[in-house]
Scaffold this active site. Sequence first.
Site, PDB file in Angstrom:
ATOM      1  N   ARG A 171       1.229  -1.077  -0.125  1.00  0.00           N
ATOM      2  CA  ARG A 171      -0.322  -0.057  -0.239  1.00  0.00           C
ATOM      3  C   ARG A 171       0.660   1.424  -0.015  1.00  0.00           C
ATOM      4  NH1 ARG A 171      -3.871   0.150   5.321  1.00  0.00           N
ATOM      5  NH2 ARG A 171      -5.040  -1.451   3.527  1.00  0.00           N
ATOM      6  N   ARG A 202      -1.991   7.185  10.413  1.00  0.00           N
ATOM      7  CA  ARG A 202      -2.366   6.497   8.517  1.00  0.00           C
ATOM      8  C   ARG A 202      -1.849   7.923   7.288  1.00  0.00           C
ATOM      9  NH1 ARG A 202      -4.023   0.812   8.071  1.00  0.00           N
ATOM     10  NH2 ARG A 202      -3.470  -0.271  10.406  1.00  0.00           N
ATOM     11  N   LYS A 234      -4.016   2.127  14.867  1.00  0.00           N
ATOM     12  CA  LYS A 234      -3.972   2.297  13.904  1.00  0.00           C
ATOM     13  C   LYS A 234      -4.247   3.950  14.521  1.00  0.00           C
ATOM     14  CE  LYS A 234      -6.148   0.088  11.673  1.00  0.00           C
ATOM     15  NZ  LYS A 234      -7.386  -1.457  10.016  1.00  0.00           N
ATOM     16  N   LYS A 270      -6.050   7.500  12.108  1.00  0.00           N
ATOM     17  CA  LYS A 270      -6.589   8.289  11.149  1.00  0.00           C
ATOM     18  C   LYS A 270      -6.090   9.899  11.175  1.00  0.00           C
ATOM     19  CE  LYS A 270      -7.570   3.669   8.816  1.00  0.00           C
ATOM     20  NZ  LYS A 270      -8.454   2.783   8.849  1.00  0.00           N
ATOM     21  N   CYS A 300     -15.505  -2.462  -0.293  1.00  0.00           N
ATOM     22  CA  CYS A 300     -14.449  -3.208   0.538  1.00  0.00           C
ATOM     23  C   CYS A 300     -13.371  -4.397  -0.601  1.00  0.00           C
ATOM     24  CB  CYS A 300     -14.048  -3.428   1.634  1.00  0.00           C
ATOM     25  SG  CYS A 300     -14.237  -4.747   1.739  1.00  0.00           S
ATOM     26  N   CYS A 340      -8.331 -10.166   1.160  1.00  0.00           N
ATOM     27  CA  CYS A 340      -8.381 -10.174   2.415  1.00  0.00           C
ATOM     28  C   CYS A 340      -9.014 -11.104   2.984  1.00  0.00           C
ATOM     29  CB  CYS A 340      -9.808  -9.212   2.834  1.00  0.00           C
ATOM     30  SG  CYS A 340      -9.497  -8.838   4.177  1.00  0.00           S
ATOM     31  N   CYS A 390     -16.990  -7.966   5.652  1.00  0.00           N
ATOM     32  CA  CYS A 390     -16.899  -7.763   6.716  1.00  0.00           C
ATOM     33  C   CYS A 390     -17.097  -6.275   7.755  1.00  0.00           C
ATOM     34  CB  CYS A 390     -16.178  -8.769   7.683  1.00  0.00           C
ATOM     35  SG  CYS A 390     -14.267  -7.312   8.207  1.00  0.00           S
ATOM     36  N   CYS A 411     -14.273  -1.073   6.446  1.00  0.00           N
ATOM     37  CA  CYS A 411     -12.754   0.120   5.636  1.00  0.00           C
ATOM     38  C   CYS A 411     -13.740   0.118   4.131  1.00  0.00           C
ATOM     39  CB  CYS A 411     -12.282  -1.332   4.692  1.00  0.00           C
ATOM     40  SG  CYS A 411     -11.542  -2.399   5.946  1.00  0.00           S
TER      41      CYS A 411
HETATM   42 FE1  SRM Z   1      -9.690  -1.950   5.708  1.00  0.00          FE
HETATM   43  C1  SRM Z   1      -8.094  -3.972   7.643  1.00  0.00           C
HETATM   44  C2  SRM Z   1      -8.471  -3.135   3.177  1.00  0.00           C
HETATM   45  C3  SRM Z   1      -9.824   1.602   4.439  1.00  0.00           C
HETATM   46  C4  SRM Z   1     -11.569  -0.551   9.045  1.00  0.00           C
HETATM   47  N1  SRM Z   1      -8.385  -3.555   5.643  1.00  0.00           N
HETATM   48  C5  SRM Z   1      -8.035  -3.587   6.295  1.00  0.00           C
HETATM   49  C6  SRM Z   1      -7.248  -5.113   6.011  1.00  0.00           C
HETATM   50  C7  SRM Z   1      -5.360  -4.415   6.061  1.00  0.00           C
HETATM   51  C8  SRM Z   1      -6.872  -6.428   6.108  1.00  0.00           C
HETATM   52  C9  SRM Z   1      -6.005  -6.998   7.079  1.00  0.00           C
HETATM   53  O1  SRM Z   1      -5.639  -6.432   8.454  1.00  0.00           O
HETATM   54  O2  SRM Z   1      -5.389  -8.434   6.844  1.00  0.00           O
HETATM   55  C10 SRM Z   1      -7.481  -5.009   4.053  1.00  0.00           C
HETATM   56  C11 SRM Z   1      -7.662  -5.877   3.211  1.00  0.00           C
HETATM   57  C12 SRM Z   1      -7.855  -5.886   1.937  1.00  0.00           C
HETATM   58  C13 SRM Z   1      -7.330  -6.196   0.761  1.00  0.00           C
HETATM   59  O3  SRM Z   1      -7.124  -7.587   0.365  1.00  0.00           O
HETATM   60  O4  SRM Z   1      -6.603  -5.428   0.231  1.00  0.00           O
HETATM   61  C14 SRM Z   1      -8.090  -3.968   3.911  1.00  0.00           C
HETATM   62  N2  SRM Z   1      -9.312  -0.719   3.984  1.00  0.00           N
HETATM   63  C15 SRM Z   1      -9.448  -1.574   2.706  1.00  0.00           C
HETATM   64  C16 SRM Z   1      -8.825  -1.187   1.922  1.00  0.00           C
HETATM   65  C17 SRM Z   1      -8.072  -1.610   1.067  1.00  0.00           C
HETATM   66  C18 SRM Z   1     -10.390  -0.996   1.625  1.00  0.00           C
HETATM   67  C19 SRM Z   1     -11.155  -0.178  -0.163  1.00  0.00           C
HETATM   68  O5  SRM Z   1     -11.324  -1.136  -0.812  1.00  0.00           O
HETATM   69  O6  SRM Z   1     -10.264  -0.073  -0.206  1.00  0.00           O
HETATM   70  C20 SRM Z   1      -8.559   0.565   2.608  1.00  0.00           C
HETATM   71  C21 SRM Z   1      -7.297   0.490   2.437  1.00  0.00           C
HETATM   72  C22 SRM Z   1      -7.225   2.319   2.828  1.00  0.00           C
HETATM   73  C23 SRM Z   1      -5.542   3.113   3.400  1.00  0.00           C
HETATM   74  O7  SRM Z   1      -5.601   2.504   1.933  1.00  0.00           O
HETATM   75  O8  SRM Z   1      -5.159   2.650   3.830  1.00  0.00           O
HETATM   76  C24 SRM Z   1      -8.916   0.619   4.353  1.00  0.00           C
HETATM   77  N3  SRM Z   1      -9.935   0.114   6.326  1.00  0.00           N
HETATM   78  C25 SRM Z   1     -10.179   1.288   5.533  1.00  0.00           C
HETATM   79  C26 SRM Z   1     -11.193   2.082   6.463  1.00  0.00           C
HETATM   80  C27 SRM Z   1     -11.934   3.698   6.193  1.00  0.00           C
HETATM   81  C28 SRM Z   1     -10.793   4.830   6.281  1.00  0.00           C
HETATM   82  O9  SRM Z   1      -9.757   4.255   6.851  1.00  0.00           O
HETATM   83  O10 SRM Z   1     -11.609   5.549   6.186  1.00  0.00           O
HETATM   84  C29 SRM Z   1     -11.407   1.739   7.299  1.00  0.00           C
HETATM   85  C30 SRM Z   1     -12.310   2.095   8.974  1.00  0.00           C
HETATM   86  C31 SRM Z   1     -12.250   3.262   9.347  1.00  0.00           C
HETATM   87  C32 SRM Z   1     -10.903   2.858  10.620  1.00  0.00           C
HETATM   88  O11 SRM Z   1     -10.576   2.624  10.195  1.00  0.00           O
HETATM   89  O12 SRM Z   1     -12.164   2.421  12.160  1.00  0.00           O
HETATM   90  C33 SRM Z   1     -10.767   0.212   8.179  1.00  0.00           C
HETATM   91  N4  SRM Z   1      -9.699  -2.379   7.879  1.00  0.00           N
HETATM   92  C34 SRM Z   1      -9.828  -1.348   8.931  1.00  0.00           C
HETATM   93  C35 SRM Z   1     -10.663  -2.476  10.271  1.00  0.00           C
HETATM   94  C36 SRM Z   1     -10.737  -2.475  11.871  1.00  0.00           C
HETATM   95  C37 SRM Z   1     -10.144  -1.491  12.357  1.00  0.00           C
HETATM   96  C38 SRM Z   1     -11.033  -1.173  13.555  1.00  0.00           C
HETATM   97  O13 SRM Z   1     -10.692  -0.446  14.547  1.00  0.00           O
HETATM   98  O14 SRM Z   1     -11.942  -2.225  13.795  1.00  0.00           O
HETATM   99  C39 SRM Z   1      -9.424  -4.228   9.223  1.00  0.00           C
HETATM  100  C40 SRM Z   1      -8.908  -4.690  10.388  1.00  0.00           C
HETATM  101  C41 SRM Z   1      -8.030  -4.382  11.684  1.00  0.00           C
HETATM  102  O15 SRM Z   1      -6.999  -3.496  12.413  1.00  0.00           O
HETATM  103  O16 SRM Z   1      -8.000  -4.860  13.182  1.00  0.00           O
HETATM  104  C42 SRM Z   1      -8.889  -3.473   8.408  1.00  0.00           C
HETATM  105 FE1  SF4 Z   2     -11.841  -7.061   4.394  1.00  0.00          FE
HETATM  106 FE2  SF4 Z   2     -13.589  -5.999   6.148  1.00  0.00          FE
HETATM  107 FE3  SF4 Z   2     -11.730  -4.430   5.233  1.00  0.00          FE
HETATM  108 FE4  SF4 Z   2     -13.712  -5.493   3.689  1.00  0.00          FE
HETATM  109  S1  SF4 Z   2     -14.042  -4.413   5.514  1.00  0.00           S
HETATM  110  S2  SF4 Z   2     -11.402  -5.604   3.360  1.00  0.00           S
HETATM  111  S3  SF4 Z   2     -13.595  -7.856   4.257  1.00  0.00           S
HETATM  112  S4  SF4 Z   2     -11.238  -6.242   6.813  1.00  0.00           S
END
Ligand code: SRM
Ligand code: SF4
Length: 566
Positions: free
Chosen positions: A72, A141, A204, A206, A423, A429, A468, A472
């Site tokens: 990323r 981030r 994390k 943000k 997402c 993922c 899930c 994201c």
């Molecule tokens: Fe996310 C984890 C994809 C934005 C909340 N996110 C993941 C992971 C890395 C899975 C993992 O931990 O193994 C996913 C990778 C999937 C893949 O195969 O690419 C993933 N997140 C994404 C992306 C690519 C979604 C998308 O389709 O665009 C976004 C990449 C962001 C970036 O460029 O940095 C992405 N993730 C977000 C957002 C939205 C935002 O940041 O505005 C959120 C919700 C906001 C927040 O953080 O509260 C988000 N991602 C999570 C979480 C839940 C965190 C939590 O507080 O519970 C996880 C899981 C974790 O961290 O344990 C996670």
């Molecule tokens: Fe993966 Fe859940 Fe984030 Fe979708 S919302 S990319 S399924 S961690």
Amino acid sequence: MTDLSRNETIKAASHLLRGTIAEGLADGITGAIAEDDTQLTKFHGIYQQDDRDLRPERAKKRMEKAFSFMARVRIPGGVLTSAQWLALDALARERASGTLRLTTRQTIQLHGIIKTNLRPAIQAIDAAMLDTIAACGDVNRNVICTPNPYRAVHAEAVATARAISEHLLPKSRAWHEIFIDGEPVAGGVEEDEPILGRTYLPRKFKIAIAIPPLNDVDAFAHELGLIAIVQDGAIAGYNVVIGGGMGMTHGEPDTFPRTGDLIGFCTPDQVLAVAEQVVTVQRDWGDRADRKHARLKYTIERVGLAVFVAELERRLGFALAPAREYAFTRSGDPTGWLEGEDGRWHFCLFVENGRILDRPDRALLSGLRAIAAAHDGRIILTPNQNLIIADVAPAQKDAIAALLAAHGLDGTVSALRRNAMACVALPTCGLALAESERFLPGLIDRLEDAAAAAGLAETEIVIRMTGCPNGCARPYLAEIGLVGVRPGIYNLYLGGAFDGSRLSKLYRREVGEDAILAALRPLFVAYAAGRTRGEHFADFVIRTGAVRATTAGNRFHADLDPELAA
Ligand code: SRM
Ligand code: SF4
């Protein structure tokens, strides 16, 4: 004292994020690296993944999982030069899965990089004057910022996003040492981490910068939201919002999405200090025992907002000024051509779920390659998985428009699809419970028919899906949110505000595609017949009692809405 979480131990023993990553990369026996190191590579913007589609077949053949890495890129404000776009495009084709994936945090993910390609891939990113540092992990981030360059103040906002991102970066040289030059720090002395600390943040962190009236960054969804207040053509300062976050876990009521609280106003001179001190309070007060409660939103819920703000102001040495008036009109991106204040043109291109690849009718990958080769302006990624071909001189506009048309990128997209995002989810993922990116386009086909039949073909309704409950694609801020529970089954949320300021509520639990359609069709019909002038879908479903508005203290648990229909 409560035991620290496993990740805290891994960080503490890592020698500032080095671990044994370098040794793991050199091990030719497996396509993977050591498990503890997979936690550390995240701080370097790199995830170990495997192709989940191939798991059953490989398990049957007793082969190891089809491991690869996702990288990323860190792109504060989402701003790329055309040359950088071309470099990432080449990298995707030569060393990754052949596609680029625009993300909801305004950057690009490259999937499917096998271990032997990882160092060369990161070196190519470095050669393009980019990096992947702190794109994941328990750090600040990618700092996101309104992408829309039509107003001159955009430049100031991007400069602030860059300055904050640089200021809060880890000082460890581990990324350079492991992936770029192999040179350990002189004398073997470890660096200092004055802001983040030697075990980095509990979780994390943000940051997002918005310029009203557009809330294209979802300012209330982040640890720190900065809402620019523009006066006389310049940014007079920022309203400060703290404690937003989306992630939750099904069936665990003490995890929840939360919109941030507006706590005051700071001047542009103060903004770096504000960002730094929100980080340090969270560094010191965040929960390091239970990662499920480690985000800033839980710290604020635990200690109370007033106590948190008092500590923040004590560390700052000044009080924040009262928040200033502002108004958001929408979230998401207005697509198409927009003329900037300086007479240059900007084309916001809709990219379905952020996936850049060539399809028979829409050649996004090669079309954008041709455009980047011809265009001497910038390409700006949006936090809604779209991109803007920016700074097009009037004399160049026809040429860019012709390239868009030649690659099938000029067609109109329905109002529903333009406002939808999903997402990544399967197959990469590891946390996905259900499909998302591969499922939503087909569902939108059917929803388009339902909307058109109800007379809503031109009506903008924000729809977001995730595989899930991690959130994201920020589904809990959508007017219609769909969150994966298990394969083919989703929870359906309604009532998130069109301008991204209000969370939704659970409307139907565990529904499949047909049941989603069956639930939404009558609401579309009722909305078309009964909406007041300018009323958005989410406001209508709240006014007519399908769900209650989420207001009280912003805190909400999506699974426990008493209004949930049977
Ligand atoms: Fe996310 C984890 C994809 C934005 C909340 N996110 C993941 C992971 C890395 C899975 C993992 O931990 O193994 C996913 C990778 C999937 C893949 O195969 O690419 C993933 N997140 C994404 C992306 C690519 C979604 C998308 O389709 O665009 C976004 C990449 C962001 C970036 O460029 O940095 C992405 N993730 C977000 C957002 C939205 C935002 O940041 O505005 C959120 C919700 C906001 C927040 O953080 O509260 C988000 N991602 C999570 C979480 C839940 C965190 C939590 O507080 O519970 C996880 C899981 C974790 O961290 O344990 C996670
Ligand atoms: Fe993966 Fe859940 Fe984030 Fe979708 S919302 S990319 S399924 S961690």
